[in-house]
Design an enzyme around this catalytic site. Sequence first.
Site, PDB file in Angstrom:
ATOM      1  N   ASN A  97       2.004  13.968  -6.985  1.00 34.76           N
ATOM      2  CA  ASN A  97       3.243  13.683  -6.260  1.00 34.76           C
ATOM      3  C   ASN A  97       4.279  13.004  -7.168  1.00 34.76           C
ATOM      4  OD1 ASN A  97       4.985  13.471  -4.059  1.00 34.76           O
ATOM      5  ND2 ASN A  97       4.215  11.464  -3.516  1.00 34.76           N
ATOM      6  N   ALA A 132      13.276  23.712 -12.889  1.00 37.57           N
ATOM      7  CA  ALA A 132      12.324  24.395 -13.769  1.00 37.57           C
ATOM      8  C   ALA A 132      10.936  23.767 -13.667  1.00 37.57           C
ATOM      9  CB  ALA A 132      12.836  24.350 -15.209  1.00 37.57           C
ATOM     10  N   TYR A 159      14.748  19.674 -13.304  1.00 37.03           N
ATOM     11  CA  TYR A 159      13.911  19.431 -12.130  1.00 37.03           C
ATOM     12  C   TYR A 159      13.483  20.756 -11.495  1.00 37.03           C
ATOM     13  CZ  TYR A 159      12.485  17.728  -7.527  1.00 37.03           C
ATOM     14  OH  TYR A 159      11.771  17.459  -6.391  1.00 37.03           O
ATOM     15  N   LYS A 206       9.601  22.034 -11.122  1.00 35.41           N
ATOM     16  CA  LYS A 206       8.971  22.289  -9.826  1.00 35.41           C
ATOM     17  C   LYS A 206       8.605  23.759  -9.658  1.00 35.41           C
ATOM     18  CE  LYS A 206       8.631  18.100  -8.403  1.00 35.41           C
ATOM     19  NZ  LYS A 206       7.333  17.485  -8.134  1.00 35.41           N
ATOM     20  N   SER A 226       8.918  21.347  -4.547  1.00 37.89           N
ATOM     21  CA  SER A 226      10.223  21.217  -3.918  1.00 37.89           C
ATOM     22  C   SER A 226      10.841  22.589  -3.717  1.00 37.89           C
ATOM     23  CB  SER A 226      11.152  20.368  -4.789  1.00 37.89           C
ATOM     24  OG  SER A 226      12.474  20.405  -4.304  1.00 37.89           O
TER      25      SER A 226
END
Length: 166
Positions: A18, A85, A83, A87, A70
Amino acid sequence: MVQQTVGELGRLDVLVNNAGIYPRRPWTEITEEEWDQVLAVNLTAAFVLARAAVKGMMKRRYGRIINITSVVGTTGNPGQGNYAASKAGVIALTKVAAKELARRENLTAGQVVSRLLREGLTGARRAEAGRGQTKRRSAAGFRPFTGRGKAVTNEQVNALRDAEGV
């Protein structure tokens, strides 16, 4: 981290990845250092921890790997190139893990595709900028995969949760 957890608790049955950082700037302005940092935290850490955890899970013939991803990993979002890329990478890694673990009994990998965090954080930023509040949504899409690598419905997840008393 995995060895420390096993040392303290005796075993590791469920791993939840997470982690997520997302400095906002246009992708054309992201430095290599910023790119590397986001991928290290968001993607590489998930890979390293899952790889370490699955070894003990295979020995015990039981384990769950849950990666928090996400919607930005599938849709992209201005100012979040690194971000998005990272996720997207976690989503792909989860699908591969689910398919490879499908050959083993009682080992699964799945993902929770978060919309709550994206919209909640975006709403907070808009409020700070004086553009008004956005409505937070409380539902996150849960996308675990079966032993055959196929998506499971929320109803199936709830039925399993009820059956296992979770």
